[in-house]
Design a protein around this motif. Structure first.
Motif, mmCIF file in Angstrom:
data_model
loop_
_atom_site.group_PDB
_atom_site.id
_atom_site.type_symbol
_atom_site.label_atom_id
_atom_site.label_comp_id
_atom_site.label_asym_id
_atom_site.label_seq_id
_atom_site.Cartn_x
_atom_site.Cartn_y
_atom_site.Cartn_z
ATOM 1 N N ARG A 117 7.361 2.301 10.451
ATOM 2 C CA ARG A 117 6.921 3.023 9.260
ATOM 3 C C ARG A 117 7.647 4.361 9.192
ATOM 4 N N ARG A 161 0.834 -1.202 0.000
ATOM 5 C CA ARG A 161 0.000 0.000 0.000
ATOM 6 C C ARG A 161 0.868 1.251 0.000
ATOM 7 N N GLN A 162 1.956 1.217 0.751
ATOM 8 C CA GLN A 162 2.915 2.321 0.767
ATOM 9 C C GLN A 162 4.306 1.750 0.546
ATOM 10 N N ARG A 220 -7.970 -6.313 3.304
ATOM 11 C CA ARG A 220 -9.257 -5.976 3.917
ATOM 12 C C ARG A 220 -10.350 -6.921 3.407
ATOM 13 N N SER A 229 -5.903 1.901 5.899
ATOM 14 C CA SER A 229 -4.478 2.115 5.637
ATOM 15 C C SER A 229 -3.800 0.870 5.075
ATOM 16 N N VAL A 230 -4.437 -0.299 5.208
ATOM 17 C CA VAL A 230 -3.810 -1.527 4.717
ATOM 18 C C VAL A 230 -4.243 -1.795 3.278
ATOM 19 N N HIS A 231 -3.592 -2.751 2.667
ATOM 20 C CA HIS A 231 -3.873 -3.061 1.261
ATOM 21 C C HIS A 231 -5.324 -3.529 1.107
ATOM 22 N N ASN A 239 0.870 -3.303 8.926
ATOM 23 C CA ASN A 239 1.857 -2.360 8.398
ATOM 24 C C ASN A 239 1.609 -2.176 6.900
ATOM 25 N N PRO A 240 1.273 -0.978 6.452
ATOM 26 C CA PRO A 240 0.972 -0.772 5.023
ATOM 27 C C PRO A 240 2.184 -0.928 4.114
ATOM 28 N N TYR A 241 3.376 -1.059 4.704
ATOM 29 C CA TYR A 241 4.591 -1.258 3.912
ATOM 30 C C TYR A 241 4.884 -2.739 3.666
ATOM 31 N N ASP A 255 -9.763 -1.222 8.323
ATOM 32 C CA ASP A 255 -8.585 -0.342 8.328
ATOM 33 C C ASP A 255 -8.253 0.094 6.904
#
Length: 250
Positions: free
Chosen positions: A173, A104-105, A236, A230-232, A202-204, A228
């Motif tokens: 992060r 995601r990030q 989700r 922020s996650v991929h 962790n989005p990384y 959430d």
């Protein structure tokens, strides 16, 4: 096609296997290699369902099977075909295990290398040895922030490493994907619920790794993950699908 009863018997047999998570993972890979790909997908689907129902032998061996899909893929002749076939078989919880694409990030590799160069002046060889052998918790904490995966790999072997520090490493992060993957590969630490949770949120973290952690989470974690943003997105959706199968104890 394997029946659920056959999946139960296999789970019971592997559950009684001693020797630690690495031996269990390799045993799971051998079992998958014995089946044709369609049957292997059915087996994994049964194990996921049994684990969601809270049956402890299945929850124990499921982690070995999903890890084998990522770490022992070379020992499974048809590993590359499993996702496509799972979609044809209408086994979405199995197909979900093979998520692909970037995290995601993402942290630029050049930026991460420059950050390491500012923080560490010693040679890579020295850093790797120090990460594995240091007795100083402050030095170990500093080395745990490295983006170089070989330094992290050695830090994960340090007998003085603590779970709270590994959780901070997993949750860090921004982060490069390689150190996070090293944590997932660690036989010592990847079995810890707190570490799995830190990684998957962790989005990384690359989704191909996160997808193999999601089925191991409990219902509370899945509900939080499904909500959430922020996650991929694939993680989700995977969490929401697994919630429909019932709670995983733990």
């Amino acid at each position: 096609m394997p029946t659920q009863e056959q999946a139960r018997n296999l789970a019971l047999r592997l559950h009684g296997l001693g020797g630690g998570s690495e031996i269990l993972r390799k045993a799971a890979a051998r079992e998958l290699a014995r089946f044709d790909p369609l049957d292997a997908n059915e087996l994994i689907s049964h194990l996921i369902s049994l684990a969601r129902l809270g049956w402890e032998p299945a929850t124990h061996v499921l982690s070995a099977f999903v890890a084998a899909l990522g770490m022992e893929a070379q020992q499974i002749p048809y590993a590359d075909e499993l996702r496509r076939l799972a979609q044809i078989q209408s086994l979405p919880t199995v197909a979900d295990l093979f998520a692909q694409g970037p995290a995601r990030q993402e942290l630029d590799a050049g930026a991460a290398a420059k950050a390491d160069a500012r923080l560490f002046t010693q040679s890579l060889g020295h850093l790797k040895q120090q990460a594995r052998l240091t007795r100083d918790p402050d030095v170990l904490s500093r080395l745990a922030t490295a983006s170089n995966p070989s330094v992290v790999r050695n830090a994960l072997l340090n007998p003085r490493l603590t779970e709270p520090l590994v959780v901070r490493m997993a949750a860090r992060r921004p982060a490069r994907p390689e150190p996070l993957v090293e944590i997932w590969k660690s036989p010592r630490w990847s079995m810890r619920h707190s570490v799995r949770r830190a990684l998957v949120f962790n989005p990384y973290l690359p989704p191909e790794v996160g997808a193999k952690i999601v089925p191991l989470l409990n219902a509370t974690d899945l509900a939080e993950l499904a909500a959430d943003s922020s996650v991929h997105p694939s993680l989700r959706e995977q969490a929401a699908r697994l919630l429909e199968q019932g709670p995983l104890s733990g």
